[in-house]
Enzyme design. Sequence first.
Site, PDB file in Angstrom:
ATOM      1  N   ASP A 138       5.356   1.132  83.404  1.00 21.06           N
ATOM      2  CA  ASP A 138       5.051   0.786  84.763  1.00 21.06           C
ATOM      3  C   ASP A 138       6.204   1.141  85.874  1.00 21.06           C
ATOM      4  O   ASP A 138       6.145   1.704  86.676  1.00 21.06           O
ATOM      5  CB  ASP A 138       4.701  -0.663  85.065  1.00 21.06           C
ATOM      6  CG  ASP A 138       3.480  -1.280  84.242  1.00 21.06           C
ATOM      7  OD1 ASP A 138       2.384  -1.673  85.137  1.00 21.06           O
ATOM      8  OD2 ASP A 138       3.481  -1.199  82.967  1.00 21.06           O
ATOM      9  N   GLU A 159       3.927  -1.918  93.683  1.00 24.61           N
ATOM     10  CA  GLU A 159       4.050  -3.209  92.792  1.00 24.61           C
ATOM     11  C   GLU A 159       5.332  -3.771  92.342  1.00 24.61           C
ATOM     12  O   GLU A 159       5.381  -5.054  92.235  1.00 24.61           O
ATOM     13  CB  GLU A 159       2.783  -3.213  91.708  1.00 24.61           C
ATOM     14  CG  GLU A 159       2.681  -4.583  91.228  1.00 24.61           C
ATOM     15  CD  GLU A 159       1.810  -4.459  90.031  1.00 24.61           C
ATOM     16  OE1 GLU A 159       1.115  -3.363  89.559  1.00 24.61           O
ATOM     17  OE2 GLU A 159       1.525  -5.421  89.322  1.00 24.61           O
ATOM     18  N   ASP A 167       0.455   1.574  92.981  1.00 25.75           N
ATOM     19  CA  ASP A 167       0.513   0.988  91.690  1.00 25.75           C
ATOM     20  C   ASP A 167       0.665   1.951  90.586  1.00 25.75           C
ATOM     21  O   ASP A 167      -0.196   2.817  90.580  1.00 25.75           O
ATOM     22  CB  ASP A 167      -1.299   0.315  91.667  1.00 25.75           C
ATOM     23  CG  ASP A 167      -1.166  -0.635  90.738  1.00 25.75           C
ATOM     24  OD1 ASP A 167      -0.493  -0.978  89.946  1.00 25.75           O
ATOM     25  OD2 ASP A 167      -2.050  -1.520  90.645  1.00 25.75           O
ATOM     26  N   ILE A 189       1.193   1.606  87.338  1.00 17.93           N
ATOM     27  CA  ILE A 189      -0.252   1.623  86.495  1.00 17.93           C
ATOM     28  C   ILE A 189      -1.063   0.372  86.904  1.00 17.93           C
ATOM     29  O   ILE A 189      -0.456  -0.791  87.075  1.00 17.93           O
ATOM     30  CB  ILE A 189       0.413   1.135  84.966  1.00 17.93           C
ATOM     31  CG1 ILE A 189       1.317   2.363  84.417  1.00 17.93           C
ATOM     32  CG2 ILE A 189      -0.464   0.836  84.172  1.00 17.93           C
ATOM     33  CD1 ILE A 189       1.512   2.062  83.166  1.00 17.93           C
ATOM     34  N   ASP A 190      -2.040   0.782  87.253  1.00 16.11           N
ATOM     35  CA  ASP A 190      -3.090  -0.440  87.598  1.00 16.11           C
ATOM     36  C   ASP A 190      -3.815  -0.618  86.365  1.00 16.11           C
ATOM     37  O   ASP A 190      -4.353   0.545  85.807  1.00 16.11           O
ATOM     38  CB  ASP A 190      -3.941   0.280  88.872  1.00 16.11           C
ATOM     39  CG  ASP A 190      -5.058  -0.812  89.039  1.00 16.11           C
ATOM     40  OD1 ASP A 190      -4.621  -2.047  89.459  1.00 16.11           O
ATOM     41  OD2 ASP A 190      -6.288  -0.650  89.171  1.00 16.11           O
ATOM     42  N   THR A 240      -2.467  -2.583  83.708  1.00 13.06           N
ATOM     43  CA  THR A 240      -1.601  -2.589  82.777  1.00 13.06           C
ATOM     44  C   THR A 240      -2.283  -3.482  81.400  1.00 13.06           C
ATOM     45  O   THR A 240      -1.816  -3.072  80.350  1.00 13.06           O
ATOM     46  CB  THR A 240      -0.253  -3.547  83.155  1.00 13.06           C
ATOM     47  OG1 THR A 240       0.299  -2.804  84.445  1.00 13.06           O
ATOM     48  CG2 THR A 240       0.585  -3.602  82.077  1.00 13.06           C
ATOM     49  N   ASP A 267      -3.915  -2.384  94.804  1.00 12.64           N
ATOM     50  CA  ASP A 267      -4.966  -2.464  93.885  1.00 12.64           C
ATOM     51  C   ASP A 267      -6.105  -1.880  94.282  1.00 12.64           C
ATOM     52  O   ASP A 267      -7.200  -1.891  93.848  1.00 12.64           O
ATOM     53  CB  ASP A 267      -5.160  -4.012  93.473  1.00 12.64           C
ATOM     54  CG  ASP A 267      -4.562  -4.445  92.404  1.00 12.64           C
ATOM     55  OD1 ASP A 267      -3.957  -3.676  91.628  1.00 12.64           O
ATOM     56  OD2 ASP A 267      -3.709  -5.548  92.237  1.00 12.64           O
TER      57      ASP A 267
END
Length: 383
Positions: free
Chosen positions: A83, A108, A171, A173-174, A176, A323
């Site tokens: 991330d 994020e 984001d 890593i959306d 996770t 998101d």
Amino acid sequence: MGSISTTASVGSRINCLTRVFLSSSSSSKPKTFASMSSSYHKELAAAKKAASLAARLCQKVQKALVQSDVQSKSDKSPVTIADYGSQAVVSFVLEKELPSESFSLVAEEDSVDLRKEEGHEILQRITKLVNDTLVTDGTYSASPLSAEDVLAAIDSGKSEGGPHGRHWVLDPIDGTKGFLRGDQYAIALALLDEGKVVLGVLGCPNLPLAPIGSHDQHSSNDKVGCLFSAEVGAGTEMQSLDGSLPVKVHVSATENPEEASFFESFEAAHSLHDLSSTIAKKLGVKAPPVRIDSQAKYGALSRGDGAIYLRFPHKGYREKIWDHAAGAIVVTEAGGVVSDAAGNPLDFSKGRYLDLDTGIIVTNQKLMPLLLKAVRESLDEKA
Ligand SMILES: Nc1ncnc2c1ncn2[C@@H]1O[C@H](COP(=O)(O)O)[C@@H](OP(=O)(O)O)[C@H]1O
Ligand SMILES: [Mg+2]
Ligand SMILES: [Mg+2]
Ligand SMILES: [Mg+2]
């Protein structure tokens, strides 16, 4: 109701990549957007490059993830070296590729935990990961980034966004939790201009190039890794993350809810599965839900795998713009509609959060009135 959960291997059913495009180009939507001129061409190219490189970093980490790569944030949600690394790569690449533009990024992650004594070792690993990834591109030949450079790149994401000017929304890593399970996740990057999403890119390293969620397809093709990109007025395209030519995609054209299948979160904590199931039943949907993590749901929907996405967070949860920003334009430019449960479009101009009525619903233009009615009735019954 049963469910299908897709993993990286679930794509092993369709043989020919072109079938994705053939089956998804059957929409009756006029293709007028193809001829419209584009004003975010440079930014879209930079976004695709940034998301592709970040995807490369994430794939490398997911293959060899160990316990010490994962930490818990103050809200107890997980965050990994990928991330942080992905956020640093995207931030660095955007700034390098667009040097003449002022840079504002709403993202994020932040570097607070990495700056602590205990974060020292993990920061060294992230720094190596970022440098190893940037080297693979070949165009960033200057000296490697220091740990301090990496922290600064991550912290570029502190912008509050808002209704004026341009803001990137990321984001890194959306999904996770999906990433940790070895399932779906996405690198989601969008650009806001005067409060509106004007471009979006979704890198989905584990999403099969062939359609997902349908029960009647047989193939041995398990090729995964999709890059979706959309620009306002110019449609949505998909290509493979390892570099095939982009092809236009379109949402499902179905008008018959009985033929429609629907997507929802894999994680029951993220969306009320019972409520979705009530809505789907009321609408006449026959197929069981397809449960996958992340904005890969928006990507899959944009190419016509399934026709509906329902998201109803538990009471009190506030949705964040990263998101949904990239996913929303990927679907709308492919001919779909994204709204809250009251039928209002999502407003990305309010800062880091989305203020919305109850939930997020996504489908094509034909089905939206029926879906909204089913949502209203189901919510009234629940109240
Ligand atoms: N209680 C909750 N309700 C709804 N969404 C939540 C949630 N807790 C976390 N999320 C969000 O759900 C996202 C994942 O969505 P999905 O369920 O579609 O995979 C998470 O993104 P991150 O994984 O980027 O933190 C997080 O922002
Ligand atoms: Mg998170
Ligand atoms: Mg997310
Ligand atoms: Mg995330």
